[in-house]
Design an enzyme around this catalytic site. Sequence first.
Site, short mmCIF file in Angstrom:
data_model
loop_
_atom_site.label_atom_id
_atom_site.label_comp_id
_atom_site.label_asym_id
_atom_site.label_seq_id
_atom_site.Cartn_x
_atom_site.Cartn_y
_atom_site.Cartn_z
N CYS A 16 41.93 54.61 36.40
CA CYS A 16 43.10 54.67 37.64
C CYS A 16 44.28 55.50 37.50
O CYS A 16 44.06 56.17 36.58
CB CYS A 16 43.83 53.01 37.87
SG CYS A 16 42.70 51.58 37.72
N GLY A 42 40.46 57.47 40.52
CA GLY A 42 39.96 56.19 41.35
C GLY A 42 39.83 56.59 42.59
O GLY A 42 40.71 57.01 43.44
#
Length: 484
Positions: A16, A42
Amino acid sequence: MPPAHPFDDDKLKEECGIFGVLGTMDAANFVALGLHALQHRGQEAGGIVSYDPDHGFNSARRFGYVRDNFTSQKVMETLPGALSIGHVRYSTTGSKGQTAIRDVQPFFGEFAMGGAAIAHNGNITNADSLRRELIERGSIFQSSSDSECIIHLMARSLQRNIPERMEDALRRVEGAFSIVAMTRTKLIGVRDPLGVRPLVLGKLETGYVLSSETCALDIIGAEFVREIEPGEMVVITEKGVESHHPFRPQKSRFCIFEHVYFSRPDSILGGRSVYETRENIGRELAKEAPVEADLVCPVPDSGTPAAIGYSLESGIPYAMGIIRNQYMGRTFIEPTESIRNMGVRLKLNVNRALIKGKRVILVDDSVVRGTTSRKIKEMILDAGAAEVHFRIASPPTAWPCFYGVDTPQREKLLAATMSEEEMTEHLGVDSLKFISLDGLYRAVGEAKGRDNDSPQYCDACFSGEYPVEPADQIEKGFEMKAAE
């Protein structure tokens, strides 16, 4: 949400990206730009939360790319204020392939002393046991994300303010976490005691920035100040930056795969250029695994710096033997089975005039399942290559990551079930060589290679030596590497 492209599943998925800004008007616009620079971390979904005294906390969460969701004036006008955080996501926990909008971060909680939002990069390895405990004590979860545990732990803390409640909560958490969070007046950044995931501090003319990578500071013209230290919490207000170290000191174990693949090549990690490190990996690979050939070709785009390094060290010419279609995103929709069967050709095409009759070295960052490697080899041979040699800029990926990277189950990792010789035969190439773990350490600056008694990095995906025991996975039946 459209299905992910089927030939993106042979890479380790980026975890992420997180980004936060305090002290500049329309902070959410800066966050959107920062998230755009972190999109490689991401591509599944993104979210932004902002705070403005006149409007309170506001949020927007969407599936898909930042450019498609956070560039319209209509959306950004709903996110006013001089304080904002954001998150781009590839799911590593929760319902993969069936992600609900409630799983998209940042998460928000309303506490007695005010609201707070939190965005997390990493993975909590004891989330299942924490979740069970919290539910038994009355917590009601809104998502399937492990990150929501932090909000519930904060809610149950008896500490006086939100930063102290966050410290209290994170002492219960195991695994990897880099966090950006915000209250009405504070921007907060935290790294876990091992510093597995990256987090950096930047300075704007009128405020401060927290980011997963330095490349996202560049896009908004922020000055890089320093990396947040492992185990450090910074609390940023209009008055400046306060630093705390709430956790027991431990030796840093930064993720070595950030150097290999995850981070953008124009970022700086540990004071080192990611691009130069990857070029060094290629040079080390050329020393360890030389072969007579006519061309060194990268598998675009992640293999490019290592291929350049291999070429420079070996003296074999570098060439773009494979061309990537830059306009096919990761959510390409294939309308028919016949187009699906075209496979990698949707994404990559061989430069036939260059390849024909040549002995080709293909440099890639990793081999996961091996499905894409086989198809690329077939394309190179179909174009008339005389020989195909694979050189891989990481050691064999034989173990799954439990610290925020989506990896297949161990039995689906090619290196977990086959020797290098067996993989060579399976892929149908003339030769296959991986950089050694010692060679990788040398390339990232550890002159003597890996210290087996005290490694500098987390390299569990290669070595099977996990710096934090993956308690949830062991409970589900995962077998750790036997002690030697």
